[in-house]
Scaffold this motif. Structure first.
Motif, PDB file in Angstrom:
ATOM      1  N   ILE A  66     -28.483  47.252 -37.305  1.00 44.72           N
ATOM      2  CA  ILE A  66     -29.437  47.945 -38.175  1.00 44.72           C
ATOM      3  C   ILE A  66     -30.429  48.640 -37.253  1.00 44.72           C
ATOM      4  O   ILE A  66     -31.036  47.999 -36.378  1.00 44.72           O
ATOM      5  N   TYR A  67     -30.619  49.946 -37.448  1.00 35.75           N
ATOM      6  CA  TYR A  67     -31.458  50.690 -36.503  1.00 35.75           C
ATOM      7  C   TYR A  67     -32.148  51.857 -37.191  1.00 35.75           C
ATOM      8  O   TYR A  67     -31.799  52.258 -38.308  1.00 35.75           O
ATOM      9  N   GLN A  68     -33.120  52.417 -36.450  1.00 35.92           N
ATOM     10  CA  GLN A  68     -33.878  53.566 -36.941  1.00 35.92           C
ATOM     11  C   GLN A  68     -34.141  54.511 -35.779  1.00 35.92           C
ATOM     12  O   GLN A  68     -34.557  54.078 -34.694  1.00 35.92           O
ATOM     13  N   ASN A  69     -33.909  55.811 -36.005  1.00 34.18           N
ATOM     14  CA  ASN A  69     -34.196  56.842 -34.997  1.00 34.18           C
ATOM     15  C   ASN A  69     -35.634  57.317 -35.139  1.00 34.18           C
ATOM     16  O   ASN A  69     -36.127  57.507 -36.245  1.00 34.18           O
ATOM     17  N   ILE A  70     -36.306  57.528 -33.994  1.00 32.99           N
ATOM     18  CA  ILE A  70     -37.667  58.064 -33.971  1.00 32.99           C
ATOM     19  C   ILE A  70     -37.673  59.252 -33.022  1.00 32.99           C
ATOM     20  O   ILE A  70     -37.466  59.096 -31.814  1.00 32.99           O
ATOM     21  N   GLY A  71     -37.902  60.447 -33.541  1.00 36.29           N
ATOM     22  CA  GLY A  71     -37.855  61.649 -32.726  1.00 36.29           C
ATOM     23  C   GLY A  71     -39.203  62.056 -32.171  1.00 36.29           C
ATOM     24  O   GLY A  71     -40.259  61.647 -32.660  1.00 36.29           O
ATOM     25  N   GLY A  72     -39.172  62.888 -31.130  1.00 39.56           N
ATOM     26  CA  GLY A  72     -40.388  63.455 -30.562  1.00 39.56           C
ATOM     27  C   GLY A  72     -41.323  62.454 -29.922  1.00 39.56           C
ATOM     28  O   GLY A  72     -42.540  62.658 -29.905  1.00 39.56           O
ATOM     29  N   VAL A  73     -40.788  61.368 -29.372  1.00 42.24           N
ATOM     30  CA  VAL A  73     -41.635  60.373 -28.710  1.00 42.24           C
ATOM     31  C   VAL A  73     -42.063  60.920 -27.355  1.00 42.24           C
ATOM     32  O   VAL A  73     -41.225  61.331 -26.544  1.00 42.24           O
ATOM     33  N   GLN A  74     -43.361  60.936 -27.092  1.00 42.77           N
ATOM     34  CA  GLN A  74     -43.889  61.529 -25.871  1.00 42.77           C
ATOM     35  C   GLN A  74     -43.616  60.662 -24.650  1.00 42.77           C
ATOM     36  O   GLN A  74     -43.486  59.436 -24.743  1.00 42.77           O
ATOM     37  N   ALA A  75     -43.563  61.305 -23.512  1.00 41.69           N
ATOM     38  CA  ALA A  75     -43.405  60.589 -22.248  1.00 41.69           C
ATOM     39  C   ALA A  75     -44.621  59.698 -22.014  1.00 41.69           C
ATOM     40  O   ALA A  75     -45.749  60.174 -21.927  1.00 41.69           O
ATOM     41  N   THR A 104     -34.150  55.031 -30.324  1.00 43.93           N
ATOM     42  CA  THR A 104     -33.625  54.238 -31.432  1.00 43.93           C
ATOM     43  C   THR A 104     -34.021  52.786 -31.209  1.00 43.93           C
ATOM     44  O   THR A 104     -33.882  52.259 -30.098  1.00 43.93           O
ATOM     45  N   ILE A 105     -34.557  52.170 -32.260  1.00 44.96           N
ATOM     46  CA  ILE A 105     -34.938  50.759 -32.177  1.00 44.96           C
ATOM     47  C   ILE A 105     -34.184  49.998 -33.271  1.00 44.96           C
ATOM     48  O   ILE A 105     -33.832  50.572 -34.316  1.00 44.96           O
ATOM     49  N   GLY A 106     -33.942  48.719 -33.034  1.00 47.70           N
ATOM     50  CA  GLY A 106     -33.256  47.946 -34.066  1.00 47.70           C
ATOM     51  C   GLY A 106     -32.744  46.612 -33.561  1.00 47.70           C
ATOM     52  O   GLY A 106     -33.119  46.141 -32.481  1.00 47.70           O
ATOM     53  N   GLN A 107     -31.847  46.012 -34.369  1.00 47.80           N
ATOM     54  CA  GLN A 107     -31.247  44.721 -34.046  1.00 47.80           C
ATOM     55  C   GLN A 107     -29.732  44.875 -34.037  1.00 47.80           C
ATOM     56  O   GLN A 107     -29.159  45.521 -34.920  1.00 47.80           O
ATOM     57  N   ILE A 108     -29.096  44.298 -33.009  1.00 43.70           N
ATOM     58  CA  ILE A 108     -27.639  44.228 -32.953  1.00 43.70           C
ATOM     59  C   ILE A 108     -27.242  42.762 -32.874  1.00 43.70           C
ATOM     60  O   ILE A 108     -27.973  41.934 -32.302  1.00 43.70           O
ATOM     61  N   VAL A 144     -43.916  56.224 -35.011  1.00 44.13           N
ATOM     62  CA  VAL A 144     -44.052  55.591 -36.324  1.00 44.13           C
ATOM     63  C   VAL A 144     -42.695  55.071 -36.791  1.00 44.13           C
ATOM     64  O   VAL A 144     -41.719  55.824 -36.868  1.00 44.13           O
ATOM     65  N   ILE A 145     -42.648  53.775 -37.110  1.00 48.00           N
ATOM     66  CA  ILE A 145     -41.459  53.154 -37.688  1.00 48.00           C
ATOM     67  C   ILE A 145     -41.659  53.097 -39.194  1.00 48.00           C
ATOM     68  O   ILE A 145     -42.665  52.563 -39.680  1.00 48.00           O
ATOM     69  N   LEU A 146     -40.717  53.632 -39.933  1.00 39.78           N
ATOM     70  CA  LEU A 146     -40.812  53.635 -41.390  1.00 39.78           C
ATOM     71  C   LEU A 146     -40.306  52.313 -41.965  1.00 39.78           C
ATOM     72  O   LEU A 146     -39.445  51.656 -41.365  1.00 39.78           O
ATOM     73  N   ASN A 147     -40.882  51.935 -43.123  1.00 37.30           N
ATOM     74  CA  ASN A 147     -40.450  50.712 -43.809  1.00 37.30           C
ATOM     75  C   ASN A 147     -40.392  49.553 -42.808  1.00 37.30           C
ATOM     76  O   ASN A 147     -39.359  48.923 -42.603  1.00 37.30           O
ATOM     77  N   ALA A 148     -41.546  49.268 -42.198  1.00 38.76           N
ATOM     78  CA  ALA A 148     -41.573  48.430 -40.998  1.00 38.76           C
ATOM     79  C   ALA A 148     -42.182  47.050 -41.189  1.00 38.76           C
ATOM     80  O   ALA A 148     -42.315  46.307 -40.211  1.00 38.76           O
ATOM     81  N   ALA A 149     -42.547  46.654 -42.424  1.00 39.00           N
ATOM     82  CA  ALA A 149     -43.177  45.344 -42.596  1.00 39.00           C
ATOM     83  C   ALA A 149     -42.969  44.834 -44.009  1.00 39.00           C
ATOM     84  O   ALA A 149     -42.670  45.601 -44.937  1.00 39.00           O
TER      85      ALA A 149
END
Length: 416
Positions: free
Chosen positions: A307-316, A389-393, A245-250
């Protein structure tokens, strides 16, 4: 005399033709009624008619290697049994009858019968052996051949967010007798729950699904509306992957603080090189509160901004990050450039290291040549559970014209 003789012969021929036609009709009638006639001959032996009441209103109910037959009688108190014949009377079954004072329903279930279409003959009997005229009906028995044509309803998607599971189904041919899908899952209280999804429903929402558990499902069929047996496919087991889940995503994106047109995005980490608009950047009030890293038009350059966001506990599993943009003017000829990135861990690489960083799982360079309203798809796979971590550089020009990329939404889906 010649003329008179001719007429007599002609009339004789006509009589002959009429006689042949009558004989043909009589023969046809005799062939159609010979069985009934034989019955009547037997019943009227000795000059008296003696037969029991014929079964009326016959119905058949199909089953799995069995069939149920029903009928009614309402007038004859002498009836003590009825018999059912099939396979040209090679097979039969006798059923005792206890008469009431009114209308009685006669019923029998014939078990262990091969899958086929059958013609059944029914007769009633009294204790003297007198029998009724035949009642006939056709019925269908289902079995292994029908079972082998059945398959599970296709699942289009499983979408698990925390303990909320949404399952999307494909349509099916209703003539197969399909009525729905049975699901057995484990809820958040560690109890097994059985639920049913009717064939008319395209979605099933389960709000108490235990994450990382496995559910199983099978599809249910009734070959005819009045069938007495239900058929099932084999169970299929599936472990849905939790959607990252990405927060504040749209749009409309939220900001934690603003300064005029510009702001800082809520739930995202914004590095200092982005904050070139009076200490703000990344959140843009224009175009409906959009995600936008912009330089130029009087604003300084951006060097290695993130600008980036960390997402923890992502399953394999395998995933796709979809980033939908409104428009951009980044070009492949730009020095530095801008990228969408997915990386393992809690940080993103520098722009200069995007192609060599070991923690990068996927990246795409932003390019105006791809057009507006374009979705960038970043496919990646995790071999083990991890934080991503997802985002834009980006490194951008600081001269006019500057650079921008308006982003409508971010979303990660589980690749099926």
């Amino acid at each position: 005399m010649v003329i008179l003789t001719f007429k007599i012969r002609k009339m004789k021929n006509i009589y002959k033709y009429i006689l042949f036609a009558f004989a043909g009709i009589l023969s046809l009638y005799w062939s159609c009624t010979s069985e009934e006639y034989d019955d009547y001959k037997e019943f009227t032996a000795g000059g008296e008619i003696s037969y029991t009441e014929k079964i009326d209103s016959l119905k058949t109910f199909s089953g799995n290697n069995r069939i149920m037959i029903q009928g009614i009688i309402n007038a004859d108190p002498k009836i003590t049994q009825f018999r059912v014949f099939w396979n040209d009377k090679r097979d039969s079954v006798a059923v005792p009858v206890t008469r009431s004072e009114g209308i009685d329903t006669l019923e029998v279930i014939i078990d262990g019968i091969e899958e086929n279409i059958y013609n059944f003959e029914l007769r009633t009997y009294d204790d003297q052996g007198n029998k009724s005229l035949a009642s006939n009906i056709t019925g269908v028995v289902y079995g292994e051949r029908y079972q082998n044509t059945l398959f599970n309803r296709p699942v289009v998607a499983n979408n698990l967010i925390e303990d909320s599971l949404s399952i999307e189904y494909a349509s099916m041919d209703l003539t197969t007798g399909v009525i729905g899908t049975e699901i057995i899952y484990t809820n958040t209280s560690d109890n097994q729950v059985t639920t049913f999804v009717a064939i008319e429903e395209d979605f099933k929402s389960i709000l108490d699904y235990k994450p990382q558990s496995t559910y199983k499902y099978r599809t249910v069929f009734i070959p005819e509306e009045t069938a007495i047996d239900t058929f099932y496919t084999e169970y299929i087991s599936f472990t849905p992957i939790s959607k990252p889940v990405i927060l504040n995503a749209a749009i409309p994106f939220k900001a934690v603080s603003t300064a005029g047109r510009w702001g800082i995005l809520e739930d995202w980490t914004t590095t200092d090189p982005i904050k070139i608009h009076n200490g703000h950047g990344g959140w843009d009030e224009w175009n409906g509160n959009i995600f936008n890293i912009e330089s130029g038009w009087g604003a300084p350059a951006i060097t290695n901004g993130k600008i980036y966001q960390n997402i923890g506990g992502v399953q394999a599993a395998s995933y796709i990050l979809n980033v939908l943009i409104r428009d951009t003017n980044h070009a492949l000829s730009d020095e530095g450039g801008a990228y969408f990135v997915v990386a393992k861990g809690e940080s993103l690489p520098d722009v200069a290291d995007i192609e060599t960083a070991e923690n990068v799982l996927a990246y795409k360079r932003i390019n105006s040549a791809l057009g507006s309203e374009y979705t960038y798809r970043l496919e990646f796979t995790l071999e083990e559970d991890a934080t991503i971590t997802i985002g834009q550089i980006t490194t951008q020009w600081g001269e006019t014209p500057g650079r921008f990329c308006n982003i409508r939404s971010w979303d990660i889906i589980v690749a099926e």
